[in-house]
Design an enzyme around this catalytic site. Structure first.
Site, PDB file in Angstrom:
ATOM      1  N   SER A  41       0.871  -1.177   0.000  1.00  0.00           N
ATOM      2  CA  SER A  41       0.000   0.000   0.000  1.00  0.00           C
ATOM      3  C   SER A  41       0.907   1.225   0.000  1.00  0.00           C
ATOM      4  O   SER A  41       1.059   1.923   0.984  1.00  0.00           O
ATOM      5  CB  SER A  41      -0.930  -0.008   1.211  1.00  0.00           C
ATOM      6  OG  SER A  41      -0.204   0.122   2.403  1.00  0.00           O
ATOM      7  N   HIS A 154      -3.211  -6.056   2.881  1.00  0.00           N
ATOM      8  CA  HIS A 154      -2.305  -7.102   3.374  1.00  0.00           C
ATOM      9  C   HIS A 154      -2.991  -8.452   3.598  1.00  0.00           C
ATOM     10  O   HIS A 154      -2.390  -9.387   4.105  1.00  0.00           O
ATOM     11  CB  HIS A 154      -1.637  -6.655   4.685  1.00  0.00           C
ATOM     12  CG  HIS A 154      -0.729  -5.478   4.489  1.00  0.00           C
ATOM     13  ND1 HIS A 154      -0.247  -4.728   5.519  1.00  0.00           N
ATOM     14  CD2 HIS A 154      -0.224  -4.931   3.361  1.00  0.00           C
ATOM     15  CE1 HIS A 154       0.523  -3.755   5.040  1.00  0.00           C
ATOM     16  NE2 HIS A 154       0.545  -3.857   3.747  1.00  0.00           N
ATOM     17  N   GLN A 162      -6.281  -1.674   7.668  1.00  0.00           N
ATOM     18  CA  GLN A 162      -5.191  -2.546   7.217  1.00  0.00           C
ATOM     19  C   GLN A 162      -4.472  -3.268   8.358  1.00  0.00           C
ATOM     20  O   GLN A 162      -4.104  -4.429   8.221  1.00  0.00           O
ATOM     21  CB  GLN A 162      -4.191  -1.691   6.434  1.00  0.00           C
ATOM     22  CG  GLN A 162      -3.014  -2.425   5.862  1.00  0.00           C
ATOM     23  CD  GLN A 162      -2.118  -1.491   5.051  1.00  0.00           C
ATOM     24  OE1 GLN A 162      -2.386  -1.197   3.904  1.00  0.00           O
ATOM     25  NE2 GLN A 162      -1.050  -1.017   5.657  1.00  0.00           N
ATOM     26  N   GLU A 163      -4.251  -2.560   9.476  1.00  0.00           N
ATOM     27  CA  GLU A 163      -3.480  -3.188  10.556  1.00  0.00           C
ATOM     28  C   GLU A 163      -4.091  -2.898  11.912  1.00  0.00           C
ATOM     29  O   GLU A 163      -4.363  -1.749  12.245  1.00  0.00           O
ATOM     30  CB  GLU A 163      -2.043  -2.649  10.575  1.00  0.00           C
ATOM     31  CG  GLU A 163      -1.287  -2.946   9.312  1.00  0.00           C
ATOM     32  CD  GLU A 163       0.113  -2.340   9.324  1.00  0.00           C
ATOM     33  OE1 GLU A 163       0.679  -2.163  10.428  1.00  0.00           O
ATOM     34  OE2 GLU A 163       0.607  -2.034   8.241  1.00  0.00           O
ATOM     35  N   GLU A 204       2.054  -9.525   6.993  1.00  0.00           N
ATOM     36  CA  GLU A 204       2.920  -9.061   8.084  1.00  0.00           C
ATOM     37  C   GLU A 204       2.831  -9.970   9.307  1.00  0.00           C
ATOM     38  O   GLU A 204       3.234  -9.601  10.399  1.00  0.00           O
ATOM     39  CB  GLU A 204       2.565  -7.613   8.426  1.00  0.00           C
ATOM     40  CG  GLU A 204       2.832  -6.703   7.223  1.00  0.00           C
ATOM     41  CD  GLU A 204       2.697  -5.228   7.502  1.00  0.00           C
ATOM     42  OE1 GLU A 204       2.053  -4.861   8.504  1.00  0.00           O
ATOM     43  OE2 GLU A 204       3.240  -4.440   6.723  1.00  0.00           O
ATOM     44  N   ASP A 241      -3.438   0.995  11.929  1.00  0.00           N
ATOM     45  CA  ASP A 241      -3.003   1.649  10.692  1.00  0.00           C
ATOM     46  C   ASP A 241      -4.156   1.507   9.704  1.00  0.00           C
ATOM     47  O   ASP A 241      -4.436   0.412   9.218  1.00  0.00           O
ATOM     48  CB  ASP A 241      -1.730   1.007  10.126  1.00  0.00           C
ATOM     49  CG  ASP A 241      -1.304   1.677   8.814  1.00  0.00           C
ATOM     50  OD1 ASP A 241      -1.931   2.697   8.442  1.00  0.00           O
ATOM     51  OD2 ASP A 241      -0.355   1.186   8.167  1.00  0.00           O
ATOM     52  N   GLU A 283      -2.651   5.439  12.536  1.00  0.00           N
ATOM     53  CA  GLU A 283      -1.771   5.799  11.414  1.00  0.00           C
ATOM     54  C   GLU A 283      -2.610   6.013  10.158  1.00  0.00           C
ATOM     55  O   GLU A 283      -3.591   5.300   9.939  1.00  0.00           O
ATOM     56  CB  GLU A 283      -0.784   4.646  11.224  1.00  0.00           C
ATOM     57  CG  GLU A 283       0.228   4.829  10.117  1.00  0.00           C
ATOM     58  CD  GLU A 283       1.137   3.586  10.033  1.00  0.00           C
ATOM     59  OE1 GLU A 283       1.410   2.943  11.066  1.00  0.00           O
ATOM     60  OE2 GLU A 283       1.553   3.262   8.910  1.00  0.00           O
ATOM     61  N   ASP A 309       2.171   8.173   7.602  1.00  0.00           N
ATOM     62  CA  ASP A 309       3.003   7.228   6.833  1.00  0.00           C
ATOM     63  C   ASP A 309       2.957   7.673   5.362  1.00  0.00           C
ATOM     64  O   ASP A 309       3.856   8.384   4.898  1.00  0.00           O
ATOM     65  CB  ASP A 309       2.463   5.806   7.031  1.00  0.00           C
ATOM     66  CG  ASP A 309       3.083   4.785   6.096  1.00  0.00           C
ATOM     67  OD1 ASP A 309       4.116   5.098   5.483  1.00  0.00           O
ATOM     68  OD2 ASP A 309       2.543   3.665   5.958  1.00  0.00           O
ATOM     69  N   LYS A 334      10.184   4.859   6.898  1.00  0.00           N
ATOM     70  CA  LYS A 334      10.513   3.710   6.054  1.00  0.00           C
ATOM     71  C   LYS A 334      11.645   4.150   5.128  1.00  0.00           C
ATOM     72  O   LYS A 334      11.451   5.051   4.299  1.00  0.00           O
ATOM     73  CB  LYS A 334       9.298   3.313   5.217  1.00  0.00           C
ATOM     74  CG  LYS A 334       8.134   2.734   6.020  1.00  0.00           C
ATOM     75  CD  LYS A 334       6.901   2.631   5.121  1.00  0.00           C
ATOM     76  CE  LYS A 334       5.796   1.805   5.762  1.00  0.00           C
ATOM     77  NZ  LYS A 334       4.506   1.987   5.044  1.00  0.00           N
ATOM     78  N   HIS A 362       9.093  -1.656   9.089  1.00  0.00           N
ATOM     79  CA  HIS A 362       9.340  -2.624   8.011  1.00  0.00           C
ATOM     80  C   HIS A 362       8.449  -2.277   6.817  1.00  0.00           C
ATOM     81  O   HIS A 362       7.687  -1.316   6.858  1.00  0.00           O
ATOM     82  CB  HIS A 362       9.008  -4.034   8.511  1.00  0.00           C
ATOM     83  CG  HIS A 362       7.542  -4.197   8.863  1.00  0.00           C
ATOM     84  ND1 HIS A 362       6.939  -5.415   9.041  1.00  0.00           N
ATOM     85  CD2 HIS A 362       6.559  -3.279   9.058  1.00  0.00           C
ATOM     86  CE1 HIS A 362       5.665  -5.234   9.323  1.00  0.00           C
ATOM     87  NE2 HIS A 362       5.414  -3.966   9.345  1.00  0.00           N
ATOM     88  N   ARG A 363       8.489  -3.112   5.746  1.00  0.00           N
ATOM     89  CA  ARG A 363       7.495  -3.051   4.674  1.00  0.00           C
ATOM     90  C   ARG A 363       6.753  -4.381   4.645  1.00  0.00           C
ATOM     91  O   ARG A 363       7.248  -5.382   5.171  1.00  0.00           O
ATOM     92  CB  ARG A 363       8.148  -2.805   3.305  1.00  0.00           C
ATOM     93  CG  ARG A 363       8.900  -1.516   3.135  1.00  0.00           C
ATOM     94  CD  ARG A 363       8.126  -0.260   3.432  1.00  0.00           C
ATOM     95  NE  ARG A 363       6.873  -0.048   2.743  1.00  0.00           N
ATOM     96  CZ  ARG A 363       6.608   0.965   1.934  1.00  0.00           C
ATOM     97  NH1 ARG A 363       7.552   1.863   1.675  1.00  0.00           N
ATOM     98  NH2 ARG A 363       5.413   1.130   1.390  1.00  0.00           N
ATOM     99  N   SER A 364       5.603  -4.384   3.985  1.00  0.00           N
ATOM    100  CA  SER A 364       4.841  -5.645   3.966  1.00  0.00           C
ATOM    101  C   SER A 364       5.601  -6.729   3.188  1.00  0.00           C
ATOM    102  O   SER A 364       5.449  -7.912   3.460  1.00  0.00           O
ATOM    103  CB  SER A 364       3.440  -5.426   3.419  1.00  0.00           C
ATOM    104  OG  SER A 364       3.491  -4.741   2.192  1.00  0.00           O
ATOM    105  N   LYS A 385       7.684  -0.808  14.197  1.00  0.00           N
ATOM    106  CA  LYS A 385       6.554  -1.540  13.641  1.00  0.00           C
ATOM    107  C   LYS A 385       7.138  -2.607  12.734  1.00  0.00           C
ATOM    108  O   LYS A 385       7.692  -2.291  11.686  1.00  0.00           O
ATOM    109  CB  LYS A 385       5.711  -0.539  12.839  1.00  0.00           C
ATOM    110  CG  LYS A 385       4.301  -0.960  12.601  1.00  0.00           C
ATOM    111  CD  LYS A 385       3.552   0.134  11.874  1.00  0.00           C
ATOM    112  CE  LYS A 385       3.177  -0.362  10.508  1.00  0.00           C
ATOM    113  NZ  LYS A 385       2.153   0.459   9.855  1.00  0.00           N
TER     114      LYS A 385
HETATM  115  P1  PGA Z   1       3.243  -1.389   3.064  1.00  0.00           P
HETATM  116  O1  PGA Z   1       2.378  -1.330   4.386  1.00  0.00           O
HETATM  117  O2  PGA Z   1       4.612  -1.814   3.395  1.00  0.00           O
HETATM  118  O3  PGA Z   1       2.472  -2.368   2.231  1.00  0.00           O
HETATM  119  O4  PGA Z   1       3.209   0.005   2.465  1.00  0.00           O
HETATM  120  C1  PGA Z   1       2.841  -0.913   5.614  1.00  0.00           C
HETATM  121  C2  PGA Z   1       2.125   0.305   6.109  1.00  0.00           C
HETATM  122  O5  PGA Z   1       1.213   0.841   5.436  1.00  0.00           O
HETATM  123  O6  PGA Z   1       2.484   0.794   7.165  1.00  0.00           O
HETATM  124 ZN    ZN Z   2       0.986   2.557   7.051  1.00  0.00          ZN
END
Ligand code: PGA
Ligand code: ZN
Length: 418
Positions: A41, A154, A162-163, A204, A241, A283, A309, A334, A362-364, A385
């Site tokens: 994302s 994810h 998403q999270e 994740e 998130d 987030e 983010d 990131k 991290h990244r997904s 995270k």
């Molecule tokens: P992404 O997701 O690594 O797929 O961008 C992580 C996030 O949105 O924090």
């Molecule tokens: Zn995010």
């Protein structure tokens, strides 16, 4: 002074099984390597990730073009330079690329080299990586923002958010923080199983049960926190998130249900969630260009961490805009959103000067590379995270933090979360 003799890249695979770059940097008797992660994302303003879109052999996902640029142009440029001069090396790559979003060389090529240089420099100086950043010398451990239920891009369960994460706010040390998260994850697994839902995990490592209501996911987490003997909102806090870019259309949002509603209505719904579930961090509550809605939310709630983010994409200019607009009070970091270690450090330093919390992420699509664990400690970041207690690419970062805590011994301290 230690001179770079060679830079070499190779194609390896990330945790989603997609090709990615590993770069290796060599001095006379030594070398270090780094693997670049990849998001799903992604924000529009992120630095460019170079892939071979036309290479059907890897479904357009290979990174052979980027690798060839590392092996030729970047290698030629860096050869003969001092590996300890990170800023100069990063500047050489930034200038060689010459575009704002690193469109020519790709942020994936540049970052893999930049991190490998950083690792090699620490290795040659014989200091632990986490001690090589020198932002502050007090080396505190970050609180884990552990992702325990996956939705959005994810997972394929239809969950809007998403999270869903937990943060063990009362933990006195990192190992204790992990024990608390461990108990909640294991109890959540039992609760999900008892409801005849699947305990399979998303990208994740968080569970991805086939549920589609945010409240249902939050109820499961509240039960797991209780079953583990902790108090929600005190010992353990729930954090989200939303990744709202994915839930935005014609100035409306579909965060809380499938229906698209106004920003004011979305804020009301956020307030309800915050009160009911004692949510402590949100987030990307709104989309990456919707600056006004971010500050509206900031003005209407108190004591909640609001994290940018996709809004900031680890970019100093965007962070400055967010600061002036009162958009948030924390930033997600990131490295591959901006593309070099030096630029990332500049963003973190600025964020800490203006009083924003910094959260290393991290990244997904990630890998066995644990650089971000050392980076979180070395940059005095409050939180990290890095997914759930599942999938080795996620757990590897937690394990590295456990080693760092042990290495610090009596001097180990947790960072402050609030
Ligand atoms: P992404 O997701 O690594 O797929 O961008 C992580 C996030 O949105 O924090
Ligand atoms: Zn995010």
């Amino acid at each position: 002074m230690s001179i770079i003799l060679k830079v070499k890249a190779r194609q390896v695979f990330d945790s989603r099984g997609n090709p990615t770059i590993e770069a290796e940097v060599f001095t006379k008797n030594n070398s270090a390597s780094a693997i670049c992660p990849s998001g799903a994302s992604t924000g529009t303003f992120e630095a460019f990730e170079k892939r071979d879109k036309n290479n059907k052999r890897y479904l357009g996902k290979s990174v052979l073009g980027a690798i060839s640029l590392v092996n030729t142009k970047i290698a030629k440029k860096l050869k003969g330079h001092n590996v300890h001069d990170q800023e100069r090396i990063d500047a050489l790559m930034i200038n060689l690329d010459g575009t704002k979003q690193k469109n020519k060389l790709g942020a994936n090529s540049i970052l893999a080299v930049s991190i490998a240089v950083k690792k090699l420099s620490a290795k040659l100086k014989k200091i632990p990586l986490y001690k090589s950043f020198l932002i502050k010398n007090n080396f505190q451990l970050p609180y884990p923002l552990m992702n325990i239920i996956n939705g959005g891009a994810h997972a394929n369960n239809g969950l809007r958010i998403q999270e869903f994460m937990i943060r063990p706010d009362k933990a006195k040390n990192f190992s204790e923080a992990m024990r608390i998260c461990y108990l909640v994850v294991k109890n959540l697994s039992k609760i999900i199983k008892n409801k005849n839902l699947s305990t399979s995990v998303g990208d994740e490592g968080g569970f991805a049960p086939m549920i589609s209501s945010n409240n249902q996911a939050l109820d499961l987490i509240v039960s797991a926190i209780k079953k583990s003997g902790f108090v929600n909102g005190k010992d353990v806090s729930i954090c989200l998130d939303v990744a709202a870019n994915e839930l935005f259309r014609n100035d409306k949002y579909s965060i809380h249900s499938k229906k698209y509603v106004s920003v004011n209505k979305s804020i009301q719904e956020y307030k309800k969630l915050i009160n009911k579930y004692k949510i402590k961090s949100i987030e990307d509550p709104f989309a990456e260009n919707d600056w006004i809605s971010w500050s509206k939310l900031m003005k209407s709630i108190k004591n909640v961490q609001i994290v940018g983010d996709d809004l900031y994409v680890t970019n100093l200019e965007r962070l400055k805009k967010g600061f002036l607009n009162l958009s948030s009070n924390a930033i997600l970091i990131k490295l591959n959103q901006i593309g070099t270690v030096s630029e990332t450090l500049d963003v973190i330093k600025f964020a800490q000067i203006i009083g924003f919390k910094t959260i290393i992420s991290h990244r997904s699509g990630d890998s066995e590379d644990t650089f971000i664990a050392d980076f979180a400690v070395g940059t005095n970041s409050n939180q990290i995270k890095t997914g759930s207690l599942a999938r080795s690419e996620r757990v590897a970062k937690y394990n590295q933090l456990i080693r760092i805590e042990e290495h610090l011994g009596k001097n180990a301290r947790m960072n402050k979360v609030v």
